[in-house]
Design a protein around this motif. Structure first.
Motif, PDB file in Angstrom:
ATOM      1  N   LEU A   6      86.971  21.232  16.530  1.00  0.00           N
ATOM      2  CA  LEU A   6      87.650  22.482  16.691  1.00  0.00           C
ATOM      3  C   LEU A   6      88.456  22.530  18.240  1.00  0.00           C
ATOM      4  CD1 LEU A   6      84.778  24.951  15.798  1.00  0.00           C
ATOM      5  CD2 LEU A   6      86.686  24.280  14.533  1.00  0.00           C
ATOM      6  N   ASP A   7      89.664  22.813  18.200  1.00  0.00           N
ATOM      7  CA  ASP A   7      90.337  23.031  19.369  1.00  0.00           C
ATOM      8  C   ASP A   7      89.577  23.914  20.193  1.00  0.00           C
ATOM      9  OD1 ASP A   7      92.765  24.928  20.867  1.00  0.00           O
ATOM     10  OD2 ASP A   7      93.415  22.779  20.526  1.00  0.00           O
ATOM     11  N   ILE A   8      89.672  23.569  21.565  1.00  0.00           N
ATOM     12  CA  ILE A   8      89.105  24.439  22.725  1.00  0.00           C
ATOM     13  C   ILE A   8      89.288  25.768  22.385  1.00  0.00           C
ATOM     14  CG2 ILE A   8      90.934  24.056  24.344  1.00  0.00           C
ATOM     15  CD1 ILE A   8      87.871  23.453  25.585  1.00  0.00           C
ATOM     16  N   LEU A   9      90.595  26.179  21.956  1.00  0.00           N
ATOM     17  CA  LEU A   9      90.737  27.640  21.904  1.00  0.00           C
ATOM     18  C   LEU A   9      90.446  28.103  20.395  1.00  0.00           C
ATOM     19  CD1 LEU A   9      94.001  27.776  23.808  1.00  0.00           C
ATOM     20  CD2 LEU A   9      91.921  28.436  24.578  1.00  0.00           C
ATOM     21  N   SER A  10      89.639  27.593  19.601  1.00  0.00           N
ATOM     22  CA  SER A  10      89.566  27.908  18.578  1.00  0.00           C
ATOM     23  C   SER A  10      88.433  29.253  18.363  1.00  0.00           C
ATOM     24  CB  SER A  10      88.725  26.924  17.480  1.00  0.00           C
ATOM     25  OG  SER A  10      88.413  27.361  16.199  1.00  0.00           O
ATOM     26  N   PRO A  11      88.761  30.300  17.410  1.00  0.00           N
ATOM     27  CA  PRO A  11      87.947  31.344  17.603  1.00  0.00           C
ATOM     28  C   PRO A  11      86.478  30.976  16.744  1.00  0.00           C
ATOM     29  CG  PRO A  11      89.988  31.338  16.061  1.00  0.00           C
ATOM     30  CD  PRO A  11      90.113  30.473  16.722  1.00  0.00           C
ATOM     31  N   MET A  12      86.620  29.968  16.267  1.00  0.00           N
ATOM     32  CA  MET A  12      85.591  29.442  15.399  1.00  0.00           C
ATOM     33  C   MET A  12      84.133  29.085  16.308  1.00  0.00           C
ATOM     34  SD  MET A  12      85.212  30.338  12.372  1.00  0.00           S
ATOM     35  CE  MET A  12      83.711  29.613  11.915  1.00  0.00           C
ATOM     36  N   ARG A  13      84.685  28.561  17.580  1.00  0.00           N
ATOM     37  CA  ARG A  13      83.636  28.101  18.495  1.00  0.00           C
ATOM     38  C   ARG A  13      82.779  29.014  18.932  1.00  0.00           C
ATOM     39  NH1 ARG A  13      85.725  24.096  23.004  1.00  0.00           N
ATOM     40  NH2 ARG A  13      84.906  22.082  21.854  1.00  0.00           N
ATOM     41  N   PRO A  14      83.045  30.078  19.455  1.00  0.00           N
ATOM     42  CA  PRO A  14      81.958  31.087  19.780  1.00  0.00           C
ATOM     43  C   PRO A  14      81.072  31.433  18.480  1.00  0.00           C
ATOM     44  CG  PRO A  14      84.202  32.166  20.026  1.00  0.00           C
ATOM     45  CD  PRO A  14      84.368  30.600  19.723  1.00  0.00           C
ATOM     46  N   GLN A  15      81.610  31.470  17.132  1.00  0.00           N
ATOM     47  CA  GLN A  15      80.963  31.896  16.013  1.00  0.00           C
ATOM     48  C   GLN A  15      79.846  30.702  15.836  1.00  0.00           C
ATOM     49  OE1 GLN A  15      82.885  33.203  12.701  1.00  0.00           O
ATOM     50  NE2 GLN A  15      84.422  34.136  13.772  1.00  0.00           N
ATOM     51  N   VAL A  16      80.294  29.457  15.931  1.00  0.00           N
ATOM     52  CA  VAL A  16      79.427  28.244  15.865  1.00  0.00           C
ATOM     53  C   VAL A  16      78.112  28.444  17.164  1.00  0.00           C
ATOM     54  CG1 VAL A  16      78.833  25.871  15.846  1.00  0.00           C
ATOM     55  CG2 VAL A  16      80.978  26.864  14.829  1.00  0.00           C
ATOM     56  N   ALA A  17      78.641  28.673  18.459  1.00  0.00           N
ATOM     57  CA  ALA A  17      77.623  28.827  19.399  1.00  0.00           C
ATOM     58  C   ALA A  17      76.835  29.957  19.044  1.00  0.00           C
ATOM     59  CB  ALA A  17      78.421  29.273  20.609  1.00  0.00           C
ATOM     60  N   ALA A  18      77.334  31.130  18.474  1.00  0.00           N
ATOM     61  CA  ALA A  18      76.010  32.142  18.401  1.00  0.00           C
ATOM     62  C   ALA A  18      75.277  31.799  17.161  1.00  0.00           C
ATOM     63  CB  ALA A  18      77.018  33.644  17.766  1.00  0.00           C
ATOM     64  N   LEU A  19      75.515  31.025  16.004  1.00  0.00           N
ATOM     65  CA  LEU A  19      74.681  30.450  15.105  1.00  0.00           C
ATOM     66  C   LEU A  19      73.653  29.633  15.581  1.00  0.00           C
ATOM     67  CD1 LEU A  19      74.017  30.211  11.853  1.00  0.00           C
ATOM     68  CD2 LEU A  19      75.106  27.999  12.266  1.00  0.00           C
ATOM     69  N   ASN A  54      79.357  34.475  21.083  1.00  0.00           N
ATOM     70  CA  ASN A  54      79.845  35.928  20.980  1.00  0.00           C
ATOM     71  C   ASN A  54      78.777  36.835  20.212  1.00  0.00           C
ATOM     72  OD1 ASN A  54      81.158  38.415  20.553  1.00  0.00           O
ATOM     73  ND2 ASN A  54      82.978  37.258  20.488  1.00  0.00           N
ATOM     74  N   SER A  55      78.072  37.799  20.884  1.00  0.00           N
ATOM     75  CA  SER A  55      77.121  38.760  19.951  1.00  0.00           C
ATOM     76  C   SER A  55      78.089  39.227  18.776  1.00  0.00           C
ATOM     77  CB  SER A  55      76.273  39.597  20.944  1.00  0.00           C
ATOM     78  OG  SER A  55      77.123  40.424  21.388  1.00  0.00           O
ATOM     79  N   GLU A  56      79.244  39.475  18.909  1.00  0.00           N
ATOM     80  CA  GLU A  56      79.772  40.073  17.763  1.00  0.00           C
ATOM     81  C   GLU A  56      79.987  39.503  16.309  1.00  0.00           C
ATOM     82  OE1 GLU A  56      80.202  43.618  17.475  1.00  0.00           O
ATOM     83  OE2 GLU A  56      79.357  43.732  19.365  1.00  0.00           O
ATOM     84  N   THR A  57      79.880  37.925  16.488  1.00  0.00           N
ATOM     85  CA  THR A  57      80.538  37.353  15.708  1.00  0.00           C
ATOM     86  C   THR A  57      79.853  36.794  14.371  1.00  0.00           C
ATOM     87  OG1 THR A  57      79.759  35.113  16.772  1.00  0.00           O
ATOM     88  CG2 THR A  57      82.023  35.920  17.057  1.00  0.00           C
ATOM     89  N   LEU A  58      78.297  37.237  14.273  1.00  0.00           N
ATOM     90  CA  LEU A  58      77.558  36.762  13.054  1.00  0.00           C
ATOM     91  C   LEU A  58      76.588  37.695  13.271  1.00  0.00           C
ATOM     92  CD1 LEU A  58      76.957  34.511  10.947  1.00  0.00           C
ATOM     93  CD2 LEU A  58      75.678  33.377  12.778  1.00  0.00           C
ATOM     94  N   VAL A  59      76.396  38.432  11.970  1.00  0.00           N
ATOM     95  CA  VAL A  59      75.281  39.569  11.923  1.00  0.00           C
ATOM     96  C   VAL A  59      74.405  39.112  10.593  1.00  0.00           C
ATOM     97  CG1 VAL A  59      74.920  41.850  11.582  1.00  0.00           C
ATOM     98  CG2 VAL A  59      76.719  41.063  12.986  1.00  0.00           C
ATOM     99  N   ALA A  60      73.268  39.264  10.911  1.00  0.00           N
ATOM    100  CA  ALA A  60      72.366  39.078   9.710  1.00  0.00           C
ATOM    101  C   ALA A  60      70.966  39.609  10.139  1.00  0.00           C
ATOM    102  CB  ALA A  60      72.275  37.455   9.227  1.00  0.00           C
ATOM    103  N   GLU A  61      70.031  39.941   8.798  1.00  0.00           N
ATOM    104  CA  GLU A  61      68.791  40.324   9.131  1.00  0.00           C
ATOM    105  C   GLU A  61      68.117  39.518   9.547  1.00  0.00           C
ATOM    106  OE1 GLU A  61      68.156  43.671   8.602  1.00  0.00           O
ATOM    107  OE2 GLU A  61      70.506  43.934   8.414  1.00  0.00           O
ATOM    108  N   THR A  62      68.005  38.208   9.247  1.00  0.00           N
ATOM    109  CA  THR A  62      66.851  37.217   9.841  1.00  0.00           C
ATOM    110  C   THR A  62      67.548  36.085  10.622  1.00  0.00           C
ATOM    111  OG1 THR A  62      66.829  36.201   7.608  1.00  0.00           O
ATOM    112  CG2 THR A  62      65.499  37.713   7.792  1.00  0.00           C
TER     113      THR A  62
END
Length: 164
Positions: free
Chosen positions: A42-55, A14-22
């Motif tokens: 993480l559970d399949i519905l965990s909101p952290m899953r897309p954040q980890v995927a973005a990282l 999810n492009s909105e989940t993690l923002v940084a300069e580099t």
């Protein structure tokens, strides 16, 4: 995202989940542990899953022995401030094996995920689970396992955990 196609379901960042300069820098070992942890911790519905995927999608992945010494990795002791508040000093861990006693920050939380792969002196933004944002300034790294291993071995012939 994976180094090889295992047929497993792929995470969608999810492009909105993690923002940084580099771009964050992850060693192969930390990258693999994070990728596996998404399915193990993480559970399949965990909101952290897309954040980890973005990282994982944004990261520059290097052999673990090539991670700069001023970069936060799993097992690092890092000093940081959240929204300019009190200085925090925590060990970055993965999983639930550590009790929440104030000494650890789990990489599968918004703050922990914002720290991994980042360098001392960086300011990053992390999305909270309630939709808010946190600004995190990384003051310094007191210990990094990869740097300690390089110092102890005194050799560039150590190929780290991914050599196994």
């Amino acid at each position: 995202m994976s180094m090889r196609d295992t047929g497993a379901m792929r995470l969608q960042p999810n492009s909105e989940t993690l923002v940084a300069e580099t771009r964050p820098v992850l060693g192969l070992h930390d990258y693999g542990r994070l990728e596996t942890a998404v399915f193990d911790h993480l559970d399949i519905l965990s909101p952290m899953r897309p954040q980890v995927a973005a990282l994982l999608a944004a990261a520059r992945v290097v052999p673990s022995r090539e991670v700069p010494g001023d970069t936060v990795t799993l097992g690092s002791i890092v000093r940081y401030r959240v929204d300019g508040d009190t200085l925090q000093r925590r060990i970055l861990v993965l999983g639930r094996e550590h009790a929440p006693n104030g000494q650890y920050v789990n990489v599968l939380t918004p703050v922990g995920l914002a720290l991994i792969g980042r360098r001392s002196g960086e300011t990053v933004t992390a999305a909270q689970l309630d939709g808010g944002k946190l600004t995190i300034f990384i003051e310094g790294i007191d210990h990094q396992p990869e740097a300690e291993l390089r110092a102890r071995s005194g050799s560039d012939n150590d190929h780290g955990p991914e050599a196994a």
